[in-house]
Scaffold this active site. Structure first.
Site, PDB file in Angstrom:
ATOM      1  N   HIS A  57       0.842  -1.207   0.000  1.00 27.46           N
ATOM      2  CA  HIS A  57       0.000   0.000   0.000  1.00 27.46           C
ATOM      3  C   HIS A  57       0.869   1.246   0.000  1.00 27.46           C
ATOM      4  O   HIS A  57       1.619   1.489   0.941  1.00 27.46           O
ATOM      5  CB  HIS A  57      -0.908  -0.008   1.241  1.00 27.46           C
ATOM      6  CG  HIS A  57      -2.165   0.777   1.070  1.00 27.46           C
ATOM      7  ND1 HIS A  57      -2.179   2.077   0.600  1.00 27.46           N
ATOM      8  CD2 HIS A  57      -3.468   0.448   1.299  1.00 27.46           C
ATOM      9  CE1 HIS A  57      -3.428   2.510   0.558  1.00 27.46           C
ATOM     10  NE2 HIS A  57      -4.230   1.543   0.964  1.00 27.46           N
TER      11      HIS A  57
ATOM     12  N   GLU B 214     -12.126  -0.886   2.814  1.00 26.75           N
ATOM     13  CA  GLU B 214     -11.332   0.326   3.045  1.00 26.75           C
ATOM     14  C   GLU B 214     -12.223   1.449   3.585  1.00 26.75           C
ATOM     15  O   GLU B 214     -12.139   2.599   3.194  1.00 26.75           O
ATOM     16  CB  GLU B 214     -10.622   0.785   1.766  1.00 26.75           C
ATOM     17  CG  GLU B 214      -9.438   1.694   2.035  1.00 26.75           C
ATOM     18  CD  GLU B 214      -8.689   2.100   0.782  1.00 26.75           C
ATOM     19  OE1 GLU B 214      -7.620   2.697   0.919  1.00 26.75           O
ATOM     20  OE2 GLU B 214      -9.167   1.820  -0.329  1.00 26.75           O
TER      21      GLU B 214
END
Length: 340
Positions: free
Chosen positions: A177, A283
């Site tokens: 990420h 998310e």
């Protein structure tokens, strides 16, 4: 059970951002220690997640979220290693504290104190601390600490190996990420994140990382960026590079999450990528927070998409729970200790 493998502390109390502003301001002058840690009480932590993540989890039927520091706030390009080390330690502590306040709802994950041009081995002590002291079940690994300029070597470079060795030792997965983009050509969440997902996958196709780390597990978020859409391209490139089929070359170690915010995208992901390689995630609360006027539901209410897909009930259960237990063994152990 529904396990969301991709949650960030995007609603942290304002004192955290204020501390970061003071830290960054101090970089403009002579070398100075980081500001004193902010005083953030447990009630402030409860107030930050109760009406936000917890409320949405309850509304959407999500039982547990793997909870890590806000990705865009990692900002590894700021300052030097000492800057990142102090910032990571503070953010990781807060995620640990939230998980301790709500042990049945959150499992902590950690950011690493990466810094451009600095040996990734310097991150090992924070990784060790978070796993051994905080019970972290995963880490976020930034393949581009420069913030959109891509000065770091590919993920298959041996400079990353000390991190992989520790991850393999702990049996802890890494979510690949990136953080904020400071390159004006790349919007952070609309371009840089998705570019990075695609780039990371191609780096893994080009290399032979898993020959050296056969038990290492990497999660590529946001549905893999362009990967499902261009699966044929990646298959063909693997052949041209003399690599085994993708199923043999990378899919024993690489997994994708369901942070894709429309039905057609989820359907494509689940049609192209084997269900055993897909983990439920939203998310939430993240970059896309609005209600989709076409459906009347939040874009990031990804449970609806998964359950409306063509997967069998058994495959849906794998995506929503069992795959996460397999990829995140320390999360599975935590849930079993809780009787779940």
């Amino acid at each position: 059970m529904i396990i969301d493998c991709h949650g960030h502390y995007t609603t942290a109390p304002p004192a955290l951002a204020a501390w970061r502003e003071r830290q960054i301001a101090g970089l403009a002058g002579p070398a100075a220690p980081s500001p004193p840690d902010p005083r953030i009480g447990d009630d402030e932590l409860r107030e930050s997640v109760g009406p936000n993540q917890l409320r949405a989890m309850d509304e959407r039927g999500i039982d547990v979220t793997v909870f890590s520091p806000r990705a865009s706030f990692m900002a590894h390009h700021v300052g030097d290693f000492r800057t990142s080390a102090a910032w990571a330690a503070l953010c990781n502590e807060l995620c640990h504290r939230v998980a301790a306040l709500y042990p049945g709802r959150f499992a902590p994950a950690a950011m690493l104190p990466q810094s451009p041009g600095v040996d990734p081995a310097t991150c090992v002590p924070e990784l060790t601390r978070c796993v051994e002291e905080y019970g972290a079940v995963a880490v976020n690994l930034n393949p581009d600490p420069s913030g959109g300029h891509w000065s770091a070597p590919p993920l298959t470079d041996r400079s990353w190996y000390p991190l992989y060795e520790k991850l393999a030792e702990y049996d802890v997965p890494a979510m690949i990420h990136v953080s904020t983009s400071v390159n004006p050509a790349f919007h952070t969440t609309g371009a840089h994140y998705l570019n990075a997902d695609t780039t990371a996958f191609m780096q893994l196709v080009q290399g032979d990382l898993f020959a050296d780390f056969p038990t290492l597990k990497l999660v590529i978020p946001h549905g893999g960026g362009s990967v499902p859409y261009h699966w044929g391209r990646f298959r063909g490139l693997a052949m041209a590079l003399g690599k085994p089929p993708l199923e043999e070359h990378v899919l024993g170690n690489v997994f994708f999450d369901t942070c894709v915010y429309h039905q057609a995208g989820i359907d494509l992901l689940l049609d192209v990528v084997p269900a055993r390689n897909v983990l439920f995630a939203s998310e939430m609360i993240g970059a896309v927070r609005d209600v989709d006027p076409r459906t009347g539901h939040h874009f990031d209410d990804t449970r609806r998409y998964v359950e409306a897909s063509a997967l069998s009930a058994e495959q849906v259960a794998a995506v929503q729970e069992h795959n996460a237990r397999s990829v995140y063994p320390r999360l599975d152990a935590l849930l079993k200790r809780q009787g779940r």
